[in-house]
Design a protein around this motif. Sequence first.
Motif, PDB file in Angstrom:
ATOM      1  N   ARG A   1       0.804  -1.224   0.000  1.00 48.44           N
ATOM      2  CA  ARG A   1       0.000   0.000   0.000  1.00 48.44           C
ATOM      3  C   ARG A   1       0.835   1.271   0.000  1.00 48.44           C
ATOM      4  NH1 ARG A   1      -3.601  -3.259   3.172  1.00 48.44           N
ATOM      5  NH2 ARG A   1      -2.657  -2.655   5.155  1.00 48.44           N
ATOM      6  N   ASP A   2       2.069   1.200   0.523  1.00 45.27           N
ATOM      7  CA  ASP A   2       2.894   2.407   0.613  1.00 45.27           C
ATOM      8  C   ASP A   2       4.029   2.431  -0.391  1.00 45.27           C
ATOM      9  OD1 ASP A   2       1.589   3.687   2.940  1.00 45.27           O
ATOM     10  OD2 ASP A   2       2.272   1.889   3.987  1.00 45.27           O
ATOM     11  N   GLY A   3       4.228   1.331  -1.107  1.00 40.89           N
ATOM     12  CA  GLY A   3       5.221   1.320  -2.173  1.00 40.89           C
ATOM     13  C   GLY A   3       6.661   1.185  -1.729  1.00 40.89           C
ATOM     14  N   ILE A   4       6.895   0.776  -0.478  1.00 45.67           N
ATOM     15  CA  ILE A   4       8.263   0.555  -0.024  1.00 45.67           C
ATOM     16  C   ILE A   4       8.824  -0.687  -0.714  1.00 45.67           C
ATOM     17  CG2 ILE A   4       9.741   0.121   1.979  1.00 45.67           C
ATOM     18  CD1 ILE A   4       8.452   2.882   1.928  1.00 45.67           C
ATOM     19  N   SER A   5      10.060  -0.606  -1.172  1.00 45.68           N
ATOM     20  CA  SER A   5      10.675  -1.722  -1.882  1.00 45.68           C
ATOM     21  C   SER A   5      10.790  -2.952  -0.987  1.00 45.68           C
ATOM     22  CB  SER A   5      12.075  -1.326  -2.365  1.00 45.68           C
ATOM     23  OG  SER A   5      12.806  -2.450  -2.794  1.00 45.68           O
TER      24      SER A   5
ATOM     25  N   ARG B   1      12.960  -5.155  -1.123  1.00 48.70           N
ATOM     26  CA  ARG B   1      14.375  -5.313  -0.777  1.00 48.70           C
ATOM     27  C   ARG B   1      14.740  -4.463   0.432  1.00 48.70           C
ATOM     28  NH1 ARG B   1      18.483  -4.640  -5.637  1.00 48.70           N
ATOM     29  NH2 ARG B   1      17.176  -6.415  -6.298  1.00 48.70           N
ATOM     30  N   VAL B   2      14.146  -3.277   0.534  1.00 44.58           N
ATOM     31  CA  VAL B   2      14.390  -2.409   1.689  1.00 44.58           C
ATOM     32  C   VAL B   2      13.867  -3.063   2.963  1.00 44.58           C
ATOM     33  CG1 VAL B   2      13.753  -0.208   2.773  1.00 44.58           C
ATOM     34  CG2 VAL B   2      14.416  -0.272   0.362  1.00 44.58           C
ATOM     35  N   VAL B   3      12.666  -3.649   2.892  1.00 46.91           N
ATOM     36  CA  VAL B   3      12.080  -4.321   4.057  1.00 46.91           C
ATOM     37  C   VAL B   3      12.962  -5.485   4.503  1.00 46.91           C
ATOM     38  CG1 VAL B   3      10.107  -5.650   4.880  1.00 46.91           C
ATOM     39  CG2 VAL B   3       9.735  -3.623   3.455  1.00 46.91           C
ATOM     40  N   ARG B   4      13.423  -6.280   3.541  1.00 47.72           N
ATOM     41  CA  ARG B   4      14.298  -7.409   3.871  1.00 47.72           C
ATOM     42  C   ARG B   4      15.615  -6.924   4.476  1.00 47.72           C
ATOM     43  NH1 ARG B   4      16.526 -11.059  -0.919  1.00 47.72           N
ATOM     44  NH2 ARG B   4      17.573  -9.068  -1.274  1.00 47.72           N
ATOM     45  N   SER B   5      16.180  -5.866   3.914  1.00 51.58           N
ATOM     46  CA  SER B   5      17.440  -5.322   4.427  1.00 51.58           C
ATOM     47  C   SER B   5      17.283  -4.794   5.847  1.00 51.58           C
ATOM     48  CB  SER B   5      17.943  -4.209   3.505  1.00 51.58           C
ATOM     49  OG  SER B   5      18.226  -4.709   2.212  1.00 51.58           O
TER      50      SER B   5
END
Length: 314
Positions: free
Chosen positions: A97-101, A103-107
């Motif tokens: 819903r917010d468009g965060i990557s 890959r960023v979440v995993r990192s």
Amino acid sequence: MNSVPNQNMKASLNEREGFQVWWRLLRPHTLTAAFVPAFVGTMLAAMEQPINLGLFAAMLLASILIQAATNMFNEYYDYVRGLDNENSVGIGGTIVRDGISPRVVRSLAIGFFVMAGLLGIYICIASSWWIAVIGLVSMLFGYLYTGGPYPIAYTPFGELTAGFFMGTIIVGISYYIQRLTISWEVILVSIPVAIFVGAILLANNIRDRVGDADNGRRTLAILFGHKGSIRFLTVLFLIAYGLTITLIIFSILPYWSFITLFSVAKGYQAIQGFKGKSQPLEMMPAMVATAKTNTMYGVLLGISMLLEISIPLG
């Protein structure tokens, strides 16, 4: 995760932009599952001797970081497996819903694990290096909960795993690093705490039962059905409170611990909140009430030990 037809899910869930995006990613209502065991284990040690506040702070922060990282891995892998979409309820929603990557979440999840590991090194230096082994195993299971080829969260063992690692293990470690020993009494006290941690996950799975079944999960909520799951949640609460009363009667917990029964009303609210509900949004208040039951019980249990130190009744 379950989905509901809604043209503006962000508005329905009152999701805001800015800092709130990253706050939701942590799933803050679940972080009490990390705070409570560390608090209870440390207060158990405090009843026997003065505690090391630095170790307490490090253990508390490390537990919260591991829980938050587990939540992020959950967000990442559910998205990768196609389980989450913009209408999914019960997630941070930062990816869909917010468009965060992703890959960023995993990192970020990996980064939180690294920070927890650094705190673990300090804890080991001040106590025992055996803690490192337990910590690494705990982080591994935090990853395997939704990661790996056979995620634990997709099986009937999710509640047991969460309760054991986020309840019994954290209570035990928090006590051990202060006293450098462990006892069966500590393990017994950890059981109600573990049950309430598992209850948070069960409440989450009750809410998501239909969608999880459609996506191939086999959680306890799916196996028991909606009504059966509510009955099981009720049984868990009864066992936790019954065991607490038993531990008080046998002087393993102080008489002050009867104050934990003030949390019964919130548990009753959680159970009633699930009855007659079928949509995930309708069950959100019940799920939140379950998490608050855990918080109230754990905080009151820890406070009862502080009261026993100041005003012993036994």
